[in-house]
Design a protein around this motif. Structure first.
Motif, PDB file in Angstrom:
ATOM      1  N   HIS A  26      11.154   4.932  -4.632  1.00 15.88           N
ATOM      2  CA  HIS A  26      10.580   4.119  -3.911  1.00 15.88           C
ATOM      3  C   HIS A  26       9.903   4.440  -2.719  1.00 15.88           C
ATOM      4  O   HIS A  26       9.177   4.768  -2.443  1.00 15.88           O
ATOM      5  CB  HIS A  26      10.017   3.474  -4.284  1.00 15.88           C
ATOM      6  CG  HIS A  26       9.895   2.567  -5.426  1.00 15.88           C
ATOM      7  ND1 HIS A  26       8.222   2.059  -5.064  1.00 15.88           N
ATOM      8  CD2 HIS A  26       9.681   2.747  -6.734  1.00 15.88           C
ATOM      9  CE1 HIS A  26       7.916   1.031  -7.209  1.00 15.88           C
ATOM     10  NE2 HIS A  26       8.590   2.037  -7.733  1.00 15.88           N
ATOM     11  N   VAL A  70       7.490   8.962   1.976  1.00 12.70           N
ATOM     12  CA  VAL A  70       6.389   8.248   1.048  1.00 12.70           C
ATOM     13  C   VAL A  70       6.947   7.482   0.676  1.00 12.70           C
ATOM     14  O   VAL A  70       7.631   7.397   0.196  1.00 12.70           O
ATOM     15  CB  VAL A  70       6.199   9.656   0.000  1.00 12.70           C
ATOM     16  CG1 VAL A  70       5.348   9.054  -1.267  1.00 12.70           C
ATOM     17  CG2 VAL A  70       5.962  10.873   0.508  1.00 12.70           C
ATOM     18  N   HIS A  72       6.051   4.881  -2.497  1.00 10.29           N
ATOM     19  CA  HIS A  72       5.309   4.693  -4.194  1.00 10.29           C
ATOM     20  C   HIS A  72       4.438   2.947  -4.069  1.00 10.29           C
ATOM     21  O   HIS A  72       5.545   2.002  -3.053  1.00 10.29           O
ATOM     22  CB  HIS A  72       5.888   4.976  -5.069  1.00 10.29           C
ATOM     23  CG  HIS A  72       6.283   6.051  -4.845  1.00 10.29           C
ATOM     24  ND1 HIS A  72       5.305   7.948  -5.062  1.00 10.29           N
ATOM     25  CD2 HIS A  72       7.314   7.119  -4.171  1.00 10.29           C
ATOM     26  CE1 HIS A  72       5.666   8.751  -5.200  1.00 10.29           C
ATOM     27  NE2 HIS A  72       7.718   8.626  -4.757  1.00 10.29           N
ATOM     28  N   SER A  73       3.599   3.012  -4.316  1.00  7.58           N
ATOM     29  CA  SER A  73       2.813   1.721  -4.680  1.00  7.58           C
ATOM     30  C   SER A  73       3.791   0.530  -5.147  1.00  7.58           C
ATOM     31  O   SER A  73       4.928   1.038  -5.796  1.00  7.58           O
ATOM     32  CB  SER A  73       2.011   1.407  -5.737  1.00  7.58           C
ATOM     33  OG  SER A  73       1.259   0.474  -6.173  1.00  7.58           O
ATOM     34  N   SER A  75       6.131  -0.857  -3.078  1.00  9.17           N
ATOM     35  CA  SER A  75       7.870  -0.392  -2.327  1.00  9.17           C
ATOM     36  C   SER A  75       7.586  -1.772  -0.959  1.00  9.17           C
ATOM     37  O   SER A  75       6.684  -1.740  -1.043  1.00  9.17           O
ATOM     38  CB  SER A  75       7.698   0.929  -1.701  1.00  9.17           C
ATOM     39  OG  SER A  75       7.305   2.283  -2.256  1.00  9.17           O
TER      40      SER A  75
END
Length: 100
Positions: A26, A70, A72-73, A75
């Motif tokens: 993630h 980055v 991710h959703s 995380s």
């Protein structure tokens, strides 16, 4: 945000330390500077960011880093610290999707 989005779209990020994220895969990163020096070839993907940073490289610590991360959703990143207090860690959100 444009450069970070292009780097993500190009698949140029790599997975970061697994022990810092509550969910596998993630947290990804794209290093521009590591240990106070530019990573060869990376500024070609983020020329504007590098152009802004270049005049300030003299103040980067020998352990300094500059990177795009980055998350991710969904995380969750565990609290963490470096080996010393010799640097300032700053996270700046470049893009976050609107809540649904």
């Amino acid at each position: 945000a444009v450069e970070a989005s292009a780097i993500l779209a190009a698949g140029a990020t790599v997975q970061t330390e697994e022990h810092l994220s509550a969910r596998p895969n993630h947290w990804h990163k794209f290093d521009l500077w590591k240990r106070g020096k530019a990573v060869e070839g990376r500024c070609s993907l983020a020329p504007t960011t590098c152009r802004v940073l270049e005049p300030h490289t003299a103040v980067l610590s020998p352990m300094g880093q500059v990177k795009f991360s980055v998350f991710h959703s969904g995380s969750r990143i565990f609290p963490h610290a470096g080996p010393t207090n010799g640097r300032l860690r700053v996270h700046v959100c470049l893009y976050a999707p609107e809540a649904s």
